[in-house]
Design a protein around this motif. Structure first.
Motif, PDB file in Angstrom:
ATOM      1  N   ALA A  77     -55.664 -12.558   2.020  1.00 25.01           N
ATOM      2  CA  ALA A  77     -57.006 -11.647   1.938  1.00 25.01           C
ATOM      3  C   ALA A  77     -56.817 -10.830   0.852  1.00 25.01           C
ATOM      4  CB  ALA A  77     -56.733 -11.055   3.277  1.00 25.01           C
ATOM      5  N   GLU A  78     -55.888 -10.131   0.419  1.00 29.31           N
ATOM      6  CA  GLU A  78     -55.634  -9.146  -0.609  1.00 29.31           C
ATOM      7  C   GLU A  78     -56.080  -9.618  -1.923  1.00 29.31           C
ATOM      8  OE1 GLU A  78     -55.764  -5.620  -2.452  1.00 29.31           O
ATOM      9  OE2 GLU A  78     -55.488  -6.087  -0.166  1.00 29.31           O
ATOM     10  N   ARG A  79     -55.604 -10.866  -2.070  1.00 27.01           N
ATOM     11  CA  ARG A  79     -56.094 -11.377  -3.289  1.00 27.01           C
ATOM     12  C   ARG A  79     -57.476 -11.937  -3.490  1.00 27.01           C
ATOM     13  NH1 ARG A  79     -53.801 -17.297  -5.831  1.00 27.01           N
ATOM     14  NH2 ARG A  79     -54.316 -17.159  -7.780  1.00 27.01           N
ATOM     15  N   VAL A  80     -58.274 -12.440  -2.611  1.00 30.31           N
ATOM     16  CA  VAL A  80     -59.354 -12.663  -2.477  1.00 30.31           C
ATOM     17  C   VAL A  80     -60.271 -11.559  -2.818  1.00 30.31           C
ATOM     18  CG1 VAL A  80     -61.413 -13.581  -1.010  1.00 30.31           C
ATOM     19  CG2 VAL A  80     -58.916 -14.741  -1.163  1.00 30.31           C
ATOM     20  N   ARG A  81     -59.943 -10.565  -2.095  1.00 28.51           N
ATOM     21  CA  ARG A  81     -60.812  -9.197  -2.249  1.00 28.51           C
ATOM     22  C   ARG A  81     -60.761  -8.738  -3.614  1.00 28.51           C
ATOM     23  NH1 ARG A  81     -62.507  -6.660   2.382  1.00 28.51           N
ATOM     24  NH2 ARG A  81     -62.227  -4.644   1.410  1.00 28.51           N
ATOM     25  N   ARG A  82     -59.405  -8.753  -4.134  1.00 27.53           N
ATOM     26  CA  ARG A  82     -58.997  -8.344  -5.511  1.00 27.53           C
ATOM     27  C   ARG A  82     -59.752  -9.329  -6.474  1.00 27.53           C
ATOM     28  NH1 ARG A  82     -55.972  -9.854  -9.324  1.00 27.53           N
ATOM     29  NH2 ARG A  82     -54.857 -11.141  -7.797  1.00 27.53           N
ATOM     30  N   ILE A  83     -60.058 -10.307  -6.491  1.00 27.83           N
ATOM     31  CA  ILE A  83     -60.717 -11.301  -7.484  1.00 27.83           C
ATOM     32  C   ILE A  83     -62.200 -11.025  -7.490  1.00 27.83           C
ATOM     33  CG2 ILE A  83     -61.219 -13.498  -8.086  1.00 27.83           C
ATOM     34  CD1 ILE A  83     -58.384 -14.442  -7.299  1.00 27.83           C
ATOM     35  N   CYS A  84     -62.719 -10.725  -5.915  1.00 29.75           N
ATOM     36  CA  CYS A  84     -64.188 -10.571  -5.929  1.00 29.75           C
ATOM     37  C   CYS A  84     -64.348  -9.376  -5.871  1.00 29.75           C
ATOM     38  CB  CYS A  84     -64.503 -11.193  -4.519  1.00 29.75           C
ATOM     39  SG  CYS A  84     -64.271 -13.090  -4.409  1.00 29.75           S
ATOM     40  N   ASP A  85     -63.856  -8.474  -6.576  1.00 34.05           N
ATOM     41  CA  ASP A  85     -64.270  -6.822  -6.772  1.00 34.05           C
ATOM     42  C   ASP A  85     -65.802  -6.984  -7.161  1.00 34.05           C
ATOM     43  OD1 ASP A  85     -64.285  -4.206  -7.430  1.00 34.05           O
ATOM     44  OD2 ASP A  85     -62.375  -4.137  -8.389  1.00 34.05           O
TER      45      ASP A  85
END
Length: 392
Positions: free
Chosen positions: A260-268
């Motif tokens: 989840a953290e990676r998805v949110r970071r990429i979709c900043d």
């Protein structure tokens, strides 16, 4: 000594014993198709003597061959290479089982030349792909792809077969390859592209025609791009949470491909910019990786001596199919004109007109007379009231 070398010696020995065999060989067997430089020089010398009208070239089967045929061949061949002796030419004559089988021996030489040529050009394509991967370019890869395709077409014509892709059977299917290391710049371009698309989803309209999930080197990036495409296709809002939810629905979180953290970071949402440039960079990197993989497959096929030339050519052209597809999409990316900017779907925003029409078409239309009062109880129309104004 390999069977191919035996075949080369046999065909040369057949021509030394019966020079008239050149009439059947010269139209399709060329000097450069011999694997050994000495054999190339000897056959080229024979062709030159024949073209110059050497008397021995006109002798028929069973006629005595002038000794000058061997000596002149040796002298001419020594102008092209070093170390040839008369004893070696006599050993070639001894290595020929049947001079009248020269065409069969020549076909063996041609078959070996086809395998060797395919392998050589596959290695060159692989080297070009590795070099372009380090330099971040695609020019050499595109060039050697065209060369290999042209070589396969020419070899098919020379062998007398049709140049068309043929899917190999399961026994010749490529083995699963180890994941090749991907440069940090490629991964950075992929992340920035996904960030651009998440913040400005309308840019997907111009990319979905030529950018595929498989163009991303990172499996997690592939899943995020699929999620973006699915949300956009359904006309749903796109933000960090919706993309995260879609990747979860697709199982990318459960199998460990993403977190989840990676998805949110990429979709900043703070990431902005034009996606066209980075989309082209991703497709270019995909082209280089696909070329390297295809070259390895073709090289492995060329190493299989059991494959007939027609099979080798068809299987090799099939292996180049994915590379042709990526190259075609890269050309579309270069030729594509910027798409008109479309309104971005936002939470609470009215749906597009097309979605409204589709929703109405799916809805049940109510009977307009269902709630109309019967005529017997219909209220009479109100008469216009006179304007009573007090006299001034």
């Amino acid at each position: 000594m390999t069977p191919l070398v035996h075949a080369e010696q046999a065909v040369l020995g057949a021509v030394l014993l019966e020079p008239g065999q050149l009439d059947r060989l010269s139209p399709w067997l060329r000097p450069e198709q011999f694997s050994r430089p000495a054999h190339t020089a000897i056959y080229a010398a024979m062709l030159k003597l024949k073209a110059g009208g050497h008397p021995a070239a006109a002798t028929g089967a069973g006629d005595p061959v002038p000794l000058a045929w061997v000596t002149d061949t040796l002298r001419e061949a020594n102008t092209r290479t070093r170390g040839l002796t008369a004893s070696y030419l006599h050993s070639l004559a001894s290595a020929c089982p049947r001079p009248d089988h020269a065409s069969v021996y020549g076909r063996m030489v041609l078959e070996g030349a086809i395998h060797r040529s395919v392998a050589q050009h596959a290695v060159r394509l692989h080297q070009a792909a590795l070099a372009d991967g380090r330099a971040g370019t695609v020019e050499e890869t595109l060039h050697h792809t065209q060369v290999l395709t042209a070589v396969l077409t020419d070899l098919a014509r020379g062998w007398g077969t049709e140049a068309r892709p043929v899917q190999p059977p399961a026994t010749y299917a490529p083995r699963a390859e180890r994941l090749q290391p991907v440069g940090e710049q490629v991964l950075a371009d992929e992340e920035y592209l996904l960030g651009c698309l998440a913040s400005r989803p309308e840019q997907l309209l111009g990319l979905v025609r030529w950018l595929r999930p498989g163009d991303f080197a990172d499996p997690g990036h592939q899943q995020i791009y699929r999620a973006l495409g699915a949300l956009h296709h359904r006309g749903e809002p796109i933000d960090q949470l919706t993309v995260l939810w879609e990747t979860q629905r697709r199982g990318a979180l459960a199998d460990g491909t993403l977190d989840a953290e990676r998805v949110r970071r990429i979709c900043d949402p703070l990431v902005g910019g034009s996606a066209e440039h980075f989309g082209e960079q991703v497709v270019q990197a995909s082209l280089v990786r696909t070329a390297a993989s295809a070259a390895r497959q073709v090289s492995a096929l060329a190493d299989r001596d059991a494959l007939a030339p027609g099979q080798l050519i068809g299987y090799a052209m099939h292996a180049l199919g994915p590379l042709d597809d990526v190259g075609r999409r890269l050309r579309h990316a270069h030729e594509a004109e910027p798409e008109p900017r479309q309104p971005v779907s936002r939470p609470g925003a009215p749906p597009p007109a097309a979605r409204v029409d589709a929703a109405r078409a799916r809805s049940r239309v109510a009977d307009p007379t269902a709630h109309r009062p019967p005529p017997s109880v219909a209220r009479p129309a109100l008469a216009a009231r006179p304007n009573h104004r007090s006299p001034s």
